[in-house]
Design a protein around this motif. Structure first.
Motif, mmCIF file in Angstrom:
data_model
loop_
_atom_site.group_PDB
_atom_site.id
_atom_site.type_symbol
_atom_site.label_atom_id
_atom_site.label_comp_id
_atom_site.label_asym_id
_atom_site.label_seq_id
_atom_site.Cartn_x
_atom_site.Cartn_y
_atom_site.Cartn_z
ATOM 1 N N MET A 188 -6.390 15.377 -10.480
ATOM 2 C CA MET A 188 -5.677 15.403 -9.200
ATOM 3 C C MET A 188 -4.980 14.065 -8.986
ATOM 4 O O MET A 188 -5.577 13.013 -9.147
ATOM 5 N N THR A 189 -3.707 14.099 -8.637
ATOM 6 C CA THR A 189 -2.946 12.884 -8.391
ATOM 7 C C THR A 189 -3.277 12.333 -7.027
ATOM 8 O O THR A 189 -3.251 13.052 -6.031
ATOM 9 N N SER A 190 -3.588 11.025 -6.955
ATOM 10 C CA SER A 190 -3.846 10.384 -5.670
ATOM 11 C C SER A 190 -2.620 9.614 -5.234
ATOM 12 O O SER A 190 -1.751 9.286 -6.021
ATOM 13 N N VAL A 191 -2.540 9.335 -3.939
ATOM 14 C CA VAL A 191 -1.403 8.615 -3.393
ATOM 15 C C VAL A 191 -1.912 7.496 -2.502
ATOM 16 O O VAL A 191 -2.753 7.730 -1.638
ATOM 17 N N ASN A 192 -1.433 6.276 -2.732
ATOM 18 C CA ASN A 192 -1.731 5.159 -1.849
ATOM 19 C C ASN A 192 -0.842 5.298 -0.629
ATOM 20 O O ASN A 192 0.339 4.990 -0.670
ATOM 21 N N ALA A 193 -1.403 5.791 0.476
ATOM 22 C CA ALA A 193 -0.600 6.179 1.639
ATOM 23 C C ALA A 193 -0.634 5.145 2.760
ATOM 24 O O ALA A 193 -0.380 5.484 3.909
ATOM 25 N N SER A 194 -0.953 3.902 2.455
ATOM 26 C CA SER A 194 -0.950 2.866 3.490
ATOM 27 C C SER A 194 0.381 2.852 4.226
ATOM 28 O O SER A 194 1.447 2.933 3.624
ATOM 29 N N LYS A 195 0.312 2.769 5.553
ATOM 30 C CA LYS A 195 1.530 2.805 6.352
ATOM 31 C C LYS A 195 2.342 1.521 6.236
ATOM 32 O O LYS A 195 3.533 1.506 6.538
ATOM 33 N N ASN A 196 1.709 0.433 5.837
ATOM 34 C CA ASN A 196 2.404 -0.846 5.729
ATOM 35 C C ASN A 196 2.147 -1.487 4.368
ATOM 36 O O ASN A 196 1.534 -2.558 4.276
ATOM 37 N N PRO A 197 2.604 -0.854 3.302
ATOM 38 C CA PRO A 197 2.369 -1.428 1.968
ATOM 39 C C PRO A 197 3.164 -2.712 1.782
ATOM 40 O O PRO A 197 4.228 -2.903 2.373
ATOM 41 N N THR A 198 2.646 -3.597 0.956
ATOM 42 C CA THR A 198 3.332 -4.847 0.636
ATOM 43 C C THR A 198 4.017 -4.782 -0.721
ATOM 44 O O THR A 198 4.674 -5.736 -1.128
ATOM 45 N N SER A 199 3.855 -3.659 -1.428
ATOM 46 C CA SER A 199 4.459 -3.505 -2.745
ATOM 47 C C SER A 199 4.787 -2.031 -2.962
ATOM 48 O O SER A 199 4.344 -1.152 -2.209
ATOM 49 N N TYR A 200 5.541 -1.770 -4.018
ATOM 50 C CA TYR A 200 5.874 -0.394 -4.387
ATOM 51 C C TYR A 200 4.814 0.231 -5.298
ATOM 52 O O TYR A 200 4.634 1.453 -5.279
ATOM 53 N N TYR A 201 4.096 -0.618 -6.057
ATOM 54 C CA TYR A 201 3.137 -0.106 -7.027
ATOM 55 C C TYR A 201 1.879 -0.966 -7.078
ATOM 56 O O TYR A 201 1.913 -2.163 -6.783
ATOM 57 N N ARG A 202 0.788 -0.309 -7.501
ATOM 58 C CA ARG A 202 -0.471 -0.974 -7.788
ATOM 59 C C ARG A 202 -0.807 -0.761 -9.258
ATOM 60 O O ARG A 202 -0.699 0.357 -9.766
ATOM 61 N N ASP A 203 -1.183 -1.838 -9.926
ATOM 62 C CA ASP A 203 -1.589 -1.778 -11.325
ATOM 63 C C ASP A 203 -3.069 -1.415 -11.375
ATOM 64 O O ASP A 203 -3.930 -2.179 -10.924
ATOM 65 N N LEU A 204 -3.392 -0.234 -11.913
ATOM 66 C CA LEU A 204 -4.777 0.239 -11.994
ATOM 67 C C LEU A 204 -5.449 -0.159 -13.301
ATOM 68 O O LEU A 204 -6.638 0.105 -13.487
ATOM 69 N N GLY A 205 -4.694 -0.790 -14.212
ATOM 70 C CA GLY A 205 -5.240 -1.219 -15.493
ATOM 71 C C GLY A 205 -5.158 -0.145 -16.562
ATOM 72 O O GLY A 205 -5.007 1.050 -16.267
ATOM 73 N N ASP A 206 -5.208 -0.577 -17.810
ATOM 74 C CA ASP A 206 -5.189 0.333 -18.971
ATOM 75 C C ASP A 206 -3.951 1.227 -18.982
ATOM 76 O O ASP A 206 -4.012 2.406 -19.358
ATOM 77 N N GLY A 207 -2.805 0.683 -18.547
ATOM 78 C CA GLY A 207 -1.556 1.447 -18.556
ATOM 79 C C GLY A 207 -1.418 2.438 -17.424
ATOM 80 O O GLY A 207 -0.474 3.232 -17.413
ATOM 81 N N ARG A 208 -2.346 2.419 -16.456
ATOM 82 C CA ARG A 208 -2.324 3.345 -15.325
ATOM 83 C C ARG A 208 -1.758 2.647 -14.089
ATOM 84 O O ARG A 208 -2.024 1.475 -13.826
ATOM 85 N N TRP A 209 -0.998 3.416 -13.319
ATOM 86 C CA TRP A 209 -0.316 2.882 -12.147
ATOM 87 C C TRP A 209 -0.440 3.850 -10.982
ATOM 88 O O TRP A 209 -0.715 5.036 -11.175
ATOM 89 N N GLU A 210 -0.207 3.314 -9.771
ATOM 90 C CA GLU A 210 -0.206 4.148 -8.572
ATOM 91 C C GLU A 210 0.937 3.714 -7.666
ATOM 92 O O GLU A 210 1.119 2.519 -7.397
ATOM 93 N N SER A 211 1.730 4.670 -7.205
ATOM 94 C CA SER A 211 2.803 4.357 -6.265
ATOM 95 C C SER A 211 2.248 4.267 -4.854
ATOM 96 O O SER A 211 1.263 4.914 -4.503
#
Length: 273
Positions: free
Chosen positions: A1-24
């Motif tokens: 299941m794909t998760s989404v970082n839904a913070s209303k006030n993000p400071t970046s476009y992406y988060r590095d999850l490590g091992d080549g994995r990313w989250e928008s």
């Protein structure tokens, strides 16, 4: 299941999850659909991947070619990189975004050897008047989505359907906790060109998504502001092109092209562009 970082006030476009994995984050949200990513920050992130893949001193990215293989879902994904054509003075590298088990964007980059060509350097287009000479401009009047909301804009005179000149910047970082290079930052906004001077209103009777983004860079860009000198042409058989001269505050540094698929939405009223 794909998760989404839904913070209303993000400071970046992406988060590095490590091992080549990313989250928008929500800031990467697209303009056509709430559940997809905008191609602009995707371009910035995949350019970052190209820059970090087996870097070669004396070579730089001169062409970045993006193929959009389908809807780019928000949430988690992976990036893989490879060298397609190694070479001493010319090299082709590739980065691919994979989401839900399928490739969604493929980007290739030509690296060319740098030499001193100042003696023959020349331009065919003048620099844009700077952002301080332009008026406030917001793309949210026509477009929704977290990425468009993250932008600060300035518009130059004579803006019209099919033709426009704007400056864009953002205070957000590309990757959480990391300062982007000028190239990553600026190309990470370049796909917004297709929404700058629309020939028809995006909420009306036609949609016009681009299926690619081709960037040709004749010098390294600098700074935080991206200038877009945009022309949009629609053909009679469902295909259009957005052509843009890319500027930083020192002048033009490249050009971009986006091929568009024009699709009529039956029953929709057409607002004024």
């Amino acid at each position: 299941m794909t998760s989404v970082n839904a913070s209303k006030n993000p400071t970046s476009y992406y988060r590095d999850l490590g091992d080549g994995r990313w989250e928008s984050t929500r800031a990467a949200q697209g303009a056509w659909n709430d559940h997809e990513q905008h191609m602009a920050p995707v371009t910035g992130l995949l350019t970052r991947a190209l820059l970090r893949h087996e870097p070669r001193p004396g070579l730089r990215l001169a062409r970045i070619g993006c193929e959009i293989l389908g809807l780019i879902p928000a949430g988690e994904f992976t990036i893989t990189t490879t060298t397609l054509r190694p070479g001493r003075t010319i090299e082709l590298v590739q980065a691919e975004m994979i989401a839900n088990g399928r490739p969604v964007v493929r980007v290739t980059g030509w690296r060319l050897a740098t030499t001193d060509s100042a003696a023959v350097a020349g331009l065919t287009v003048p620099p844009l008047p700077g952002p301080d000479e332009a008026k406030p401009y917001s793309m949210t009047e026509k477009w929704g989505g977290g990425f468009i909301e993250s932008l600060t804009g300035r518009v130059l005179p004579d803006h019209a359907p099919g033709r426009g000149r704007v400056w864009l910047t953002t205070d957000l970082s590309l990757v959480e906790g990391e300062e982007p290079t000028a190239l990553e930052h600026l190309v990470g906004m370049a796909d917004a060109a297709n929404g700058v001077a629309t020939r028809v209103h995006p909420a009306g009777g036609w949609v016009f998504p681009n299926v690619d983004l081709q960037l040709h860079l004749f010098r390294e860009p600098a700074g935080r502001w991206l200038g877009l000198d945009v022309s949009v042409d629609f053909g009679p058989d469902g295909v259009g092109v957005t052509s843009t001269v890319l500027h930083d505050e020192d002048g033009p540094f490249g050009r971009s092209l986006q091929i568009l698929t024009l699709r009529e939405v039956p029953g929709a009223d057409q607002p004024t562009p």
